[in-house]
Design a protein around this motif. Structure first.
Motif, PDB file in Angstrom:
ATOM      1  N   VAL A   1       0.837  -1.195   0.000  1.00 54.88           N
ATOM      2  CA  VAL A   1       0.000   0.000   0.000  1.00 54.88           C
ATOM      3  C   VAL A   1       0.873   1.245   0.000  1.00 54.88           C
ATOM      4  N   SER A   2       1.980   1.195   0.733  1.00 52.42           N
ATOM      5  CA  SER A   2       2.897   2.329   0.783  1.00 52.42           C
ATOM      6  C   SER A   2       3.517   2.611  -0.576  1.00 52.42           C
ATOM      7  N   VAL A   3       3.899   1.564  -1.290  1.00 58.33           N
ATOM      8  CA  VAL A   3       4.489   1.734  -2.628  1.00 58.33           C
ATOM      9  C   VAL A   3       3.483   2.365  -3.580  1.00 58.33           C
ATOM     10  N   VAL A   4       2.244   1.860  -3.549  1.00 58.49           N
ATOM     11  CA  VAL A   4       1.191   2.427  -4.399  1.00 58.49           C
ATOM     12  C   VAL A   4       0.905   3.863  -3.978  1.00 58.49           C
ATOM     13  N   GLY A   5       0.872   4.116  -2.668  1.00 55.31           N
ATOM     14  CA  GLY A   5       0.620   5.465  -2.174  1.00 55.31           C
ATOM     15  C   GLY A   5       1.685   6.453  -2.599  1.00 55.31           C
ATOM     16  N   ARG A   6       2.938   6.012  -2.604  1.00 55.21           N
ATOM     17  CA  ARG A   6       4.025   6.889  -3.045  1.00 55.21           C
ATOM     18  C   ARG A   6       3.825   7.311  -4.498  1.00 55.21           C
ATOM     19  N   SER A   7       3.451   6.351  -5.357  1.00 53.53           N
ATOM     20  CA  SER A   7       3.201   6.683  -6.758  1.00 53.53           C
ATOM     21  C   SER A   7       2.038   7.654  -6.897  1.00 53.53           C
ATOM     22  N   LEU A   8       0.969   7.399  -6.164  1.00 57.64           N
ATOM     23  CA  LEU A   8      -0.187   8.301  -6.199  1.00 57.64           C
ATOM     24  C   LEU A   8       0.214   9.709  -5.762  1.00 57.64           C
ATOM     25  N   GLY A   9       0.955   9.805  -4.649  1.00 60.10           N
ATOM     26  CA  GLY A   9       1.352  11.110  -4.137  1.00 60.10           C
ATOM     27  C   GLY A   9       2.247  11.873  -5.092  1.00 60.10           C
ATOM     28  N   ARG A  10       3.204  11.191  -5.686  1.00 58.34           N
ATOM     29  CA  ARG A  10       4.116  11.865  -6.615  1.00 58.34           C
ATOM     30  C   ARG A  10       3.381  12.362  -7.860  1.00 58.34           C
ATOM     31  N   LYS A  11       2.517  11.520  -8.393  1.00 60.52           N
ATOM     32  CA  LYS A  11       1.777  11.925  -9.596  1.00 60.52           C
ATOM     33  C   LYS A  11       0.868  13.116  -9.303  1.00 60.52           C
ATOM     34  N   VAL A  12       0.197  13.089  -8.162  1.00 59.80           N
ATOM     35  CA  VAL A  12      -0.639  14.225  -7.775  1.00 59.80           C
ATOM     36  C   VAL A  12       0.230  15.445  -7.502  1.00 59.80           C
ATOM     37  N   GLY A  13       1.381  15.238  -6.850  1.00 56.60           N
ATOM     38  CA  GLY A  13       2.278  16.353  -6.539  1.00 56.60           C
ATOM     39  C   GLY A  13       2.735  17.100  -7.775  1.00 56.60           C
ATOM     40  N   ILE A  14       3.062  16.369  -8.827  1.00 54.09           N
ATOM     41  CA  ILE A  14       3.487  17.008 -10.077  1.00 54.09           C
ATOM     42  C   ILE A  14       2.396  17.941 -10.591  1.00 54.09           C
TER      43      ILE A  14
ATOM     44  N   PHE B   1      -8.779  12.586  -8.427  1.00 57.47           N
ATOM     45  CA  PHE B   1      -8.347  13.530  -7.390  1.00 57.47           C
ATOM     46  C   PHE B   1      -8.170  14.926  -7.965  1.00 57.47           C
ATOM     47  N   ILE B   2      -7.441  15.041  -9.053  1.00 59.74           N
ATOM     48  CA  ILE B   2      -7.175  16.353  -9.639  1.00 59.74           C
ATOM     49  C   ILE B   2      -8.462  17.004 -10.127  1.00 59.74           C
TER      50      ILE B   2
ATOM     51  N   TYR C   1      -7.331  10.895   0.931  1.00 64.52           N
ATOM     52  CA  TYR C   1      -8.029  10.227  -0.164  1.00 64.52           C
ATOM     53  C   TYR C   1      -7.077   9.348  -0.969  1.00 64.52           C
ATOM     54  N   LEU C   2      -5.809   9.752  -1.060  1.00 66.65           N
ATOM     55  CA  LEU C   2      -4.822   8.963  -1.789  1.00 66.65           C
ATOM     56  C   LEU C   2      -4.381   7.751  -0.967  1.00 66.65           C
ATOM     57  N   VAL C   3      -4.248   7.931   0.340  1.00 65.23           N
ATOM     58  CA  VAL C   3      -3.934   6.796   1.216  1.00 65.23           C
ATOM     59  C   VAL C   3      -5.043   5.746   1.113  1.00 65.23           C
ATOM     60  N   GLU C   4      -6.274   6.215   1.159  1.00 65.47           N
ATOM     61  CA  GLU C   4      -7.419   5.310   1.056  1.00 65.47           C
ATOM     62  C   GLU C   4      -7.450   4.610  -0.295  1.00 65.47           C
TER      63      GLU C   4
END
Length: 448
Positions: free
Chosen positions: A71-84, A320-321, A245-248
């Protein structure tokens, strides 16, 4: 809500604001959160806690630890993509304050890593077992001595609230718990409300609760610093931190797809179901030639799983975006994947997992055993702790107290806090440790 405040690097005990542009780039504050969780004893215990299949002896079935890492690995990808995308929309976050896309990934990854840290032994049935002890078991006798919210905390014992307790609870030598950044704590809190009123609305943030009454002050400190929006004039209830929401979503993606994969590898779900349902999610990215070259079930399912997770990551980011402004206003009321174009396929997969995995005889039999184990431990431990406080110790109680850790304050005047400390101790036991303690109490561990 605004992103500068939501990305707070503050930690428990800080008197001055921590500025992002002053951070050491070799070990960023949000990455320190990840390290502290990894090295905690509570996280390590997840290696022997049930994800779906209790006490499985097969090497490919997930535990809470492997699930949390994924879940952490998937969350990291979600966070980075949203962060960009957010830094493109709000360039001042980077140009003035120094935030980077990886910061979002680090926050979501850390919160996702900890998302199950408060879950008791034996999966979600462990939460139910603790709740039933107080609702209809021997613990019901305490009801009249507790406030309604204190009693509800125990009757609906919640892994998310227990996780917040583990991450923030002060004790000698460990003030502020793990002292995580408030941004990570905020992203961790899926249900930023107290146990009562129960499910006051259909908003996703009201589905459960996120903190015990014992951590109310810590909770209010975090939400105030982050600028989360209050959702009630009478009770403690707040809008989610947007990154929650991204963690979930990371958790939803992993348990939906990977529990399904476990069921297939165990033979509880036929492979043709995987082909039928997973391929619907990856039609546009499936390489038929590569797929046909795979010679066994595990490799074929692994390939489809990887494509499916990537599809759902991109879908969650887009949702999300698209809804970011509503999320910042506290007006987005569902999980991200509830708005997915693949919702029907996801629900089909979950239904198959429920019918064939979650309700399989192997799972149900061990959940029954888990209920008996936790009921016994809670009865013995709460009796000893409260008899000690009341001055009515039996000889058996004295032996039990010698076995309990000093994290349980047997001199605590609050009955609620004494009971909750016992629940917390039981909750951090691994499945095997809980069973071993049960056998000792029942006299089943002697070698005769």
């Amino acid at each position: 809500m605004n992103w500068e405040q939501l990305l707070s690097l503050k930690r428990f005990g800080d008197t001055n604001k921590r500025l992002r542009k002053e951070q050491d780039e070799t070990r960023l504050g949000f990455e320190v959160d990840y390290d502290r969780i990894i090295f905690s004893s509570e996280f390590r215990s997840l290696q022997d806690k049930t994800q779906v299949i209790p006490l499985s002896q097969t090497d490919f079935v997930h535990t809470r630890l492997t699930h949390s890492l994924e879940v952490s690995v998937v969350g990291r990808s979600l966070g980075r993509k949203v962060g960009i995308k957010l830094l493109e929309k709000y360039p001042h976050l980077q140009n003035i304050h120094g935030y980077h896309a990886n910061d979002f990934g680090a926050i979501v990854a850390s919160a996702a890593l900890a998302h199950d840290i408060g879950n008791p032994p034996f999966g979600h049935s462990g939460e139910k077992a603790i709740g039933e002890f107080f609702k209809s078991g021997a613990g019901k006798k305490y009801k009249e001595q507790l406030s309604p919210k204190e009693y509800q905390d125990l009757c609906d014992f919640e892994g998310n609230a227990n996780g917040f307790k583990i991450l923030t609870e002060s004790r000698v030598g460990r003030e502020g718990g793990l002292r995580l950044s408030y941004a990570t704590l905020g992203a961790f809190m899926k249900y930023p409300k107290e146990s009562l009123p129960k499910k006051p609305t259909k908003h996703i943030a009201d589905k459960k609760y996120g903190f015990f009454q014992s951590e109310k002050e810590a909770f209010l400190d975090v939400v105030t610093d982050l600028g989360l929006i209050s959702r009630s004039e009478t009770d403690i209830s707040y809008a989610r931190h947007p990154l929650t929401y991204l963690v979930e979503a990371a958790d939803d993606i992993c348990y939906t797809i990977i529990d399904f994969e476990d069921g297939i590898n165990l033979g509880l779900i036929q492979e043709e179901y995987a082909l039928e349902y997973l391929i619907k999610l990856v039609r546009n990215t499936l390489n038929i030639q590569k797929y046909n070259e795979l010679s066994n079930t595990q490799d074929r399912i692994s390939y489809l799983r990887a494509l499916t997770i990537n599809t759902l990551i991109n879908e969650a980011v887009d949702i999300f975006i698209k809804n970011e402004e509503a999320i910042l206003k506290g007006e987005f009321s569902s999980a991200l994947l509830d708005k997915s174009m693949y919702e029907a396929q996801i629900n089909d997969i979950i239904k198959i997992s429920i019918d064939n995995v979650y309700n399989s005889p192997e799972v149900l039999d061990k959940e029954v055993s888990g209920f008996e184990v936790l009921k016994t431990l809670l009865h013995i431990y709460t009796t000893a702790v409260n008899n000690n406080f009341d001055g009515t110790l039996t000889e058996f109680d004295k032996i039990i107290l010698k076995k309990l850790p000093n994290t349980i304050n047997t001199e605590e005047e609050s009955l609620y806090k004494r009971l909750l400390s016992v629940c917390n101790y039981v909750s951090v036991l691994s499945d095997s440790k809980a069973i071993m303690e049960y056998k000792k109490i029942k006299g089943l561990s002697f070698n005769i």
